[in-house]
Design a protein around this motif. Structure first.
Motif, short mmCIF file in Angstrom:
data_model
loop_
_atom_site.label_atom_id
_atom_site.label_comp_id
_atom_site.label_asym_id
_atom_site.label_seq_id
_atom_site.Cartn_x
_atom_site.Cartn_y
_atom_site.Cartn_z
N GLY A 178 0.83 -1.21 0.00
CA GLY A 178 0.00 0.00 0.00
C GLY A 178 0.85 1.25 0.00
N CYS A 179 0.22 2.38 -0.23
CA CYS A 179 0.93 3.66 -0.22
C CYS A 179 -0.01 4.76 0.24
CB CYS A 179 1.51 3.99 -1.60
SG CYS A 179 0.26 4.21 -2.88
N PHE A 180 0.58 5.86 0.70
CA PHE A 180 -0.23 7.01 1.09
C PHE A 180 0.64 8.26 1.05
CE2 PHE A 180 1.88 7.27 5.09
CZ PHE A 180 1.48 8.44 5.72
N ALA A 181 -0.01 9.40 1.11
CA ALA A 181 0.68 10.69 1.18
C ALA A 181 -0.13 11.59 2.11
CB ALA A 181 0.81 11.31 -0.20
N ALA A 182 0.31 12.81 2.27
CA ALA A 182 -0.39 13.74 3.16
C ALA A 182 -1.83 13.96 2.71
CB ALA A 182 0.36 15.07 3.21
N SER A 183 -2.09 13.78 1.41
CA SER A 183 -3.43 14.05 0.87
C SER A 183 -4.36 12.85 0.91
CB SER A 183 -3.31 14.56 -0.57
OG SER A 183 -2.46 13.71 -1.33
N GLY A 184 -3.90 11.70 1.47
CA GLY A 184 -4.80 10.55 1.62
C GLY A 184 -4.13 9.24 1.28
N THR A 185 -4.93 8.18 1.26
CA THR A 185 -4.40 6.86 0.94
C THR A 185 -4.40 6.65 -0.57
OG1 THR A 185 -6.63 5.92 1.24
CG2 THR A 185 -5.11 5.81 3.10
N GLY A 186 -3.36 5.96 -1.06
CA GLY A 186 -3.26 5.64 -2.47
C GLY A 186 -3.76 4.24 -2.74
N CYS A 187 -3.15 3.56 -3.69
CA CYS A 187 -3.59 2.22 -4.07
C CYS A 187 -3.19 1.20 -3.01
CB CYS A 187 -2.97 1.83 -5.42
SG CYS A 187 -3.45 2.90 -6.79
N LEU A 188 -3.98 0.14 -2.96
CA LEU A 188 -3.70 -1.01 -2.08
C LEU A 188 -3.83 -2.25 -2.94
CD1 LEU A 188 -3.27 -1.90 0.97
CD2 LEU A 188 -5.72 -2.40 0.95
N GLU A 189 -2.80 -3.08 -2.98
CA GLU A 189 -2.85 -4.27 -3.82
C GLU A 189 -2.52 -5.51 -3.01
OE1 GLU A 189 -0.63 -6.21 -7.72
OE2 GLU A 189 -1.18 -4.08 -7.75
N CYS A 190 -3.29 -6.56 -3.25
CA CYS A 190 -3.06 -7.85 -2.60
C CYS A 190 -1.92 -8.56 -3.33
CB CYS A 190 -4.34 -8.68 -2.66
SG CYS A 190 -4.16 -10.33 -1.99
N VAL A 191 -0.98 -9.08 -2.60
CA VAL A 191 0.17 -9.79 -3.18
C VAL A 191 -0.18 -11.26 -3.31
CG1 VAL A 191 2.60 -10.37 -2.89
CG2 VAL A 191 1.75 -8.13 -2.13
N GLN A 192 -0.08 -11.77 -4.52
CA GLN A 192 -0.40 -13.17 -4.76
C GLN A 192 0.85 -14.03 -4.59
OE1 GLN A 192 -3.50 -14.06 -5.17
NE2 GLN A 192 -4.25 -11.93 -5.33
N GLY A 193 0.79 -14.98 -3.67
CA GLY A 193 1.92 -15.87 -3.45
C GLY A 193 3.10 -15.15 -2.82
N LYS A 194 4.26 -15.75 -2.92
CA LYS A 194 5.47 -15.17 -2.36
C LYS A 194 6.01 -14.11 -3.31
CE LYS A 194 9.95 -16.39 -0.35
NZ LYS A 194 10.89 -17.50 -0.04
N MET A 195 6.19 -12.89 -2.81
CA MET A 195 6.59 -11.78 -3.66
C MET A 195 8.09 -11.81 -3.93
SD MET A 195 5.70 -7.72 -3.37
CE MET A 195 6.48 -7.48 -1.79
N LYS A 196 8.45 -11.81 -5.22
CA LYS A 196 9.83 -11.70 -5.65
C LYS A 196 10.07 -10.29 -6.17
CE LYS A 196 9.97 -16.60 -6.87
NZ LYS A 196 10.21 -17.58 -7.96
N SER A 197 11.32 -9.99 -6.50
CA SER A 197 11.63 -8.63 -6.96
C SER A 197 10.86 -8.29 -8.23
CB SER A 197 13.14 -8.50 -7.20
OG SER A 197 13.60 -9.46 -8.13
N GLU A 198 10.65 -9.27 -9.14
CA GLU A 198 9.89 -9.00 -10.36
C GLU A 198 8.43 -8.69 -10.04
OE1 GLU A 198 11.72 -11.67 -9.85
OE2 GLU A 198 13.43 -11.43 -11.22
N ASP A 199 7.88 -9.42 -9.06
CA ASP A 199 6.50 -9.15 -8.63
C ASP A 199 6.40 -7.75 -8.04
OD1 ASP A 199 5.79 -11.82 -9.28
OD2 ASP A 199 6.61 -12.47 -7.35
N TYR A 200 7.41 -7.36 -7.27
CA TYR A 200 7.43 -6.04 -6.65
C TYR A 200 7.45 -4.94 -7.71
CZ TYR A 200 9.10 -2.08 -3.86
OH TYR A 200 9.25 -0.84 -3.26
N GLN A 201 8.25 -5.14 -8.75
CA GLN A 201 8.30 -4.16 -9.83
C GLN A 201 6.95 -4.03 -10.53
OE1 GLN A 201 11.62 -5.43 -12.34
NE2 GLN A 201 12.81 -5.87 -10.48
#
Length: 344
Positions: free
Chosen positions: A199-222
């Protein structure tokens, strides 16, 4: 055994009246009747006045204190030097020095000194290099203008367990109602499963929230960053030219291919000190999110994911704004603690 109820101590005003009437020639029974005090008390007050010339309480009355000021300071020093020292250990140390005091008395002494027994807070294991990096980060950024922090996109991952963290919930119940269904939290082995979220947020509110499928690797993170970062920047109204991307030092984030991918994006990256969750305000939003979800009692992982997205969207903008408005306080706290963990 004398079962008679103890009488309240006479006030000094009553005692003076007893002496005044005695000096005027009144008898014990007359004084007792007029002032409504026990007849046996009157001669005691008069005798005390004749002996000591006063009706006030004399020094040294009552049971002597087991711990004097000197011993109290010694006990406080022991605990201040090593907070994990138990009252029984202090008792043993004092006995070795020829002083016999119960551990209950020691606990009372510590409590009166403001040193109450508390569960220690859990903090990251900070090594010398971690403290140094945290201190450098705080000193480098403590004088940044507020506008800088308002353009930071804070990011992180968290894991939500279906039946986890029951110890953080509270119920108000009577002593004999502990096992009534409404006062219990169901638990299953391995927490009933879990879901990882980015997830992410800034002073102006919450941004996107994404469910991670399975074990997250660096490619999944990108892939997660590709799908969510720029849409969140636009949604939150961050400056296209000066917005800053924040991430911690998770191995997936610092992997070579992830670093190359980020360089190609040409985003401004906030250089982050390791082991610093207290410097990332999104941790407060994760806590708020988890409590909101647990209050809704999801019964399966599908519901857990649904509730997570709904509750993330409900987090008030004011909560996000307040975290960023007070961000400088975190940096000041790190500097004051010389890089050690802070209350945040």
């Amino acid at each position: 055994m004398d079962n008679r109820k103890r009488r309240r101590e006479l006030s000094q005003d009553i005692r003076k009246k007893i002496i005044d009437k005695h000096l005027k020639g009144k008898g014990y029974k007359t004084i007792s009747k007029q002032l409504e005090v026990p007849v046996t008390t009157v001669p005691h007050i008069i005798q005390k006045f004749k002996t000591h010339g006063t009706v006030a309480n004399l020094p040294g009355r009552g049971r002597k204190r087991k711990i004097d000021d000197k011993l109290k300071r010694r006990i406080v020093r022991i605990v201040s030097k090593e907070p994990r020292t138990t009252s029984k250990e202090i008792k043993g140390e004092l006995q070795g020095q020829g002083t016999s005091v119960s551990d209950r008395t020691i606990r009372r002494c510590l409590s009166q000194s403001g040193l109450h027994g508390r569960r220690p807070r859990r903090t990251p294991l900070l090594k010398k290099n971690h403290k140094k990096a945290r201190l450098e980060f705080a000193k480098m950024h403590v004088d940044k203008p507020q506008s800088f922090w308002e353009d930071v996109l804070w990011t992180d991952e968290t894991k939500l367990e279906l039946f986890g963290k029951a110890h953080q919930l509270y119920v108000h119940r009577l002593k004999n109602q502990a096992y009534e269904e409404k006062n219990t939290v169901p638990t299953v082995k391995h927490g009933g499963g879990s879901v990882m979220f980015w997830g992410c947020f800034a002073a102006s509110g919450t941004g996107c929230l994404e469910c991670v499928q399975g074990k997250m690797k660096s490619e999944d993170y990108q892939g997660i960053l590709e799908r969510n970062v720029l849409p969140s920047v636009r949604k939150l109204g961050l400056s296209r030219r000066s917005w800053v991307f924040q991430q911690d030092n998770d191995p997936k984030h610092t992997a070579k291919n992830t670093q190359e991918w980020l360089r190609e994006k040409r985003w401004t990256i906030l250089k982050w000190p390791s082991m610093s969750p207290d410097l990332n305000p999104i941790e407060h939003l994760w806590k708020e999110l988890k409590h909101a979800i647990w209050r809704r009692h999801p019964s399966n992982l599908r519901q857990l994911e649904q509730f997570a997205h709904e509750e993330w969207a409900k987090i008030p903008v004011d909560s996000c704004r307040m975290l960023i408005d007070k961000y400088r306080n975190r940096l000041i706290a790190v500097i004051a603690s010389k890089g050690c963990a802070t209350k945040y």
